[in-house]
Design an enzyme around this catalytic site. Structure first.
Site, PDB file in Angstrom:
ATOM      1  CB  SER A 117      20.786  46.587  19.941  1.00 14.89           C
ATOM      2  OG  SER A 117      21.415  47.712  20.525  1.00 14.89           O
ATOM      3  CE1 TYR A 164      16.661  49.773  18.268  1.00 13.89           C
ATOM      4  CE2 TYR A 164      18.371  50.203  19.895  1.00 13.89           C
ATOM      5  CZ  TYR A 164      17.986  49.704  18.657  1.00 13.89           C
ATOM      6  OH  TYR A 164      18.912  49.124  17.826  1.00 13.89           O
TER       7      TYR A 164
HETATM    8  N1  LIG Z   1      23.593  51.510  13.929  1.00  8.70           N
HETATM    9  C1  LIG Z   1      23.658  51.041  15.165  1.00  8.70           C
HETATM   10  O1  LIG Z   1      24.315  51.646  16.045  1.00  8.70           O
HETATM   11  C2  LIG Z   1      22.979  49.757  15.522  1.00  8.70           C
HETATM   12  C3  LIG Z   1      21.903  49.245  14.818  1.00  8.70           C
HETATM   13  N2  LIG Z   1      21.298  48.084  15.217  1.00  8.70           N
HETATM   14  C4  LIG Z   1      20.176  47.494  14.490  1.00  8.70           C
HETATM   15  O2  LIG Z   1      20.634  47.119  13.203  1.00  8.70           O
HETATM   16  C5  LIG Z   1      19.557  47.159  12.271  1.00  8.70           C
HETATM   17  C6  LIG Z   1      19.959  47.971  11.056  1.00  8.70           C
HETATM   18  O3  LIG Z   1      20.231  49.284  11.483  1.00  8.70           O
HETATM   19  P1  LIG Z   1      21.196  50.273  10.691  1.00  8.70           P
HETATM   20  O4  LIG Z   1      21.730  49.649   9.477  1.00  8.70           O
HETATM   21  O5  LIG Z   1      22.145  50.806  11.682  1.00  8.70           O
HETATM   22  O6  LIG Z   1      20.134  51.445  10.374  1.00  8.70           O
HETATM   23  P2  LIG Z   1      19.677  52.146   9.007  1.00  8.70           P
HETATM   24  O7  LIG Z   1      18.694  53.172   9.420  1.00  8.70           O
HETATM   25  O8  LIG Z   1      20.859  52.574   8.222  1.00  8.70           O
HETATM   26  O9  LIG Z   1      18.924  50.959   8.235  1.00  8.70           O
HETATM   27  C7  LIG Z   1      17.685  50.471   8.679  1.00  8.70           C
HETATM   28  C8  LIG Z   1      17.051  49.627   7.594  1.00  8.70           C
HETATM   29  O10 LIG Z   1      15.804  49.116   8.095  1.00  8.70           O
HETATM   30  C9  LIG Z   1      14.812  49.319   7.108  1.00  8.70           C
HETATM   31  N3  LIG Z   1      13.493  49.452   7.712  1.00  8.70           N
HETATM   32  C10 LIG Z   1      13.123  50.257   8.738  1.00  8.70           C
HETATM   33  N4  LIG Z   1      11.809  50.146   8.971  1.00  8.70           N
HETATM   34  C11 LIG Z   1      11.330  49.246   8.075  1.00  8.70           C
HETATM   35  C12 LIG Z   1      10.052  48.703   7.797  1.00  8.70           C
HETATM   36  N5  LIG Z   1       8.955  49.082   8.498  1.00  8.70           N
HETATM   37  N6  LIG Z   1       9.924  47.796   6.799  1.00  8.70           N
HETATM   38  C13 LIG Z   1      10.993  47.426   6.081  1.00  8.70           C
HETATM   39  N7  LIG Z   1      12.242  47.893   6.287  1.00  8.70           N
HETATM   40  C14 LIG Z   1      12.399  48.802   7.275  1.00  8.70           C
HETATM   41  C15 LIG Z   1      15.242  50.588   6.359  1.00  8.70           C
HETATM   42  O11 LIG Z   1      14.730  50.548   5.040  1.00  8.70           O
HETATM   43  P3  LIG Z   1      13.548  51.481   4.475  1.00  8.70           P
HETATM   44  O12 LIG Z   1      13.556  52.762   5.261  1.00  8.70           O
HETATM   45  O13 LIG Z   1      13.883  51.645   3.033  1.00  8.70           O
HETATM   46  O14 LIG Z   1      12.320  50.670   4.686  1.00  8.70           O
HETATM   47  C16 LIG Z   1      16.750  50.419   6.333  1.00  8.70           C
HETATM   48  O15 LIG Z   1      17.133  49.665   5.221  1.00  8.70           O
HETATM   49  C17 LIG Z   1      18.355  47.699  13.045  1.00  8.70           C
HETATM   50  O16 LIG Z   1      17.564  46.610  13.473  1.00  8.70           O
HETATM   51  C18 LIG Z   1      18.992  48.403  14.247  1.00  8.70           C
HETATM   52  O17 LIG Z   1      18.139  48.441  15.354  1.00  8.70           O
HETATM   53  C19 LIG Z   1      21.769  47.380  16.300  1.00  8.70           C
HETATM   54  C20 LIG Z   1      22.821  47.843  17.022  1.00  8.70           C
HETATM   55  C21 LIG Z   1      23.536  49.043  16.682  1.00  8.70           C
HETATM   56  O1  LIG Z   2      21.298  49.634  18.827  1.00  9.79           O
HETATM   57  C1  LIG Z   2      22.003  50.618  18.709  1.00  9.79           C
HETATM   58  C2  LIG Z   2      23.164  50.875  19.514  1.00  9.79           C
HETATM   59  S1  LIG Z   2      22.818  51.896  20.798  1.00  9.79           S
HETATM   60  O2  LIG Z   2      22.392  53.233  20.283  1.00  9.79           O
HETATM   61  O3  LIG Z   2      21.725  51.333  21.614  1.00  9.79           O
HETATM   62  O4  LIG Z   2      24.066  51.997  21.603  1.00  9.79           O
END
Ligand SMILES: NC(=O)C1=CN([C@@H]2O[C@H](COP(=O)(O)OP(=O)(O)OC[C@H]3O[C@@H](n4cnc5c(N)ncnc54)[C@H](OP(=O)(O)O)[C@@H]3O)[C@@H](O)[C@H]2O)C=CC1
Ligand SMILES: O=CCS(=O)(=O)O
Length: 252
Positions: A138, A151
């Protein structure tokens, strides 16, 4: 047929990546905790490509090792691991956060990612040249901001772990990338605010955030680069997002 293992395929980037790789004919191993969502995705994509769903929590190292140690031959060797499962919690200042929320982020974003990587490494090494580990970092791993506390620190770990992995994997052909997105509209903020839909809507309104499909496209690009290229870190922001100046505490 190339195969990809995607953690966190039930939502956001992971789900969009599953759809993107399926479009290109890759076999899919999809994981997440919400089984009903995995079942729905399998129903959607199984007519196009082989799909294996594994309902598991990445924090459970025994379950991860057991499931990834018993993948059907049809999905092996593994071409690509997308370490995507992760979350942010507690956007308030560090001094107001419950310790449990810090632990949950560390257990998921650090320990969970390490669990999956450890179990998948032999499967990627068996593939060798052209295999990839794509880690979701991120911008928060590079740039500090209020409320980023643990985070951002977990995402800094993701970056450095990937760089160090590259050193050890030199000569194996297995690539490692830290894909570091900025603001992207998924369920991320709903999770971060513990279900506050209004707060999530407000964050993404009046601007143009990245969409899950944008990140899926980058993941597919990284996984299909010529085998001699490794992109170490790819940071991607919406055009309408940038940095703020330093904050200064002044006398009243
Ligand atoms: N959206 C944003 O602005 C950004 C996101 N990210 C990163 O990208 C990744 C995906 O995020 P995003 O798609 O946005 O978020 P979402 O919340 O839409 O998706 C997160 C996914 O992670 C899974 N997950 C969470 N905890 C667990 C666990 N303990 N075991 C297995 N699966 C888990 C969830 O599945 P379930 O709940 O079914 O287990 C879900 O499928 C993350 O690592 C996030 O930190 C990075 C930068 C920016
Ligand atoms: O990782 C997620 C993006 S932000 O909330 O840190 O800008």
């Amino acid at each position: 047929m190339p195969s990809v293992l995607i953690t966190g395929a039930t939502s956001g980037f992971g789900k969009a990546a599953a759809q993107r790789f399926a479009q290109a004919g890759w076999s899919l191993i999809l994981t997440g905790r919400r089984k009903e969502r995995l079942d729905a995705l399998e129903k959607e994509l199984a007519a196009k490509v082989p799909v294996l769903t594994l309902a598991l929590d990445v924090r459970d190292s025994d379950a991860v090792a057991r499931e990834l140690g018993n993948l059907p031959d049809a999905f092996l060797p593994l071409t690509c691991l997308i370490n995507n499962a992760g979350l942010a919690l507690a956007p308030e200042p560090a001094q107001k956060v419950a310790l449990e929320d810090w632990h949950t982020m560390i257990d998921t974003n650090v320990t969970g990612l390490v669990n999956v990587t450890h179990a998948a490494l032999p499967l990627l090494l068996e593939h060798g040249a052209g295999a990839s580990i794509l880690n979701l970092g991120s911008v928060a791993g590079q740039w500090p901001y209020p409320g980023g506390h643990v985070y951002g620190a977990t995402k800094a770990f993701v970056q450095q772990f990937g760089y160090n992995l590259r050193c050890d994997l030199l000569g194996t052909g297995v690539r490692v990338t830290d894909l570091a997105p900025g603001m992207a509209e998924t369920e991320f903020t709903l999770v971060r605010t513990k279900g506050n839909q209004a707060a999530s809507d407000a964050l993404y309104s009046g601007t143009t955030p990245l969409q899950a499909e944008d990140i899926a496209e980058q993941l597919f690009y990284l996984a299909t680069l010529p085998a001699h290229i490794n992109i170490n870190r790819l940071e991607i922001m919406p055009v309408r997002q940038a940095w703020s100046p330093f904050a200064v505490d002044r006398d009243a």
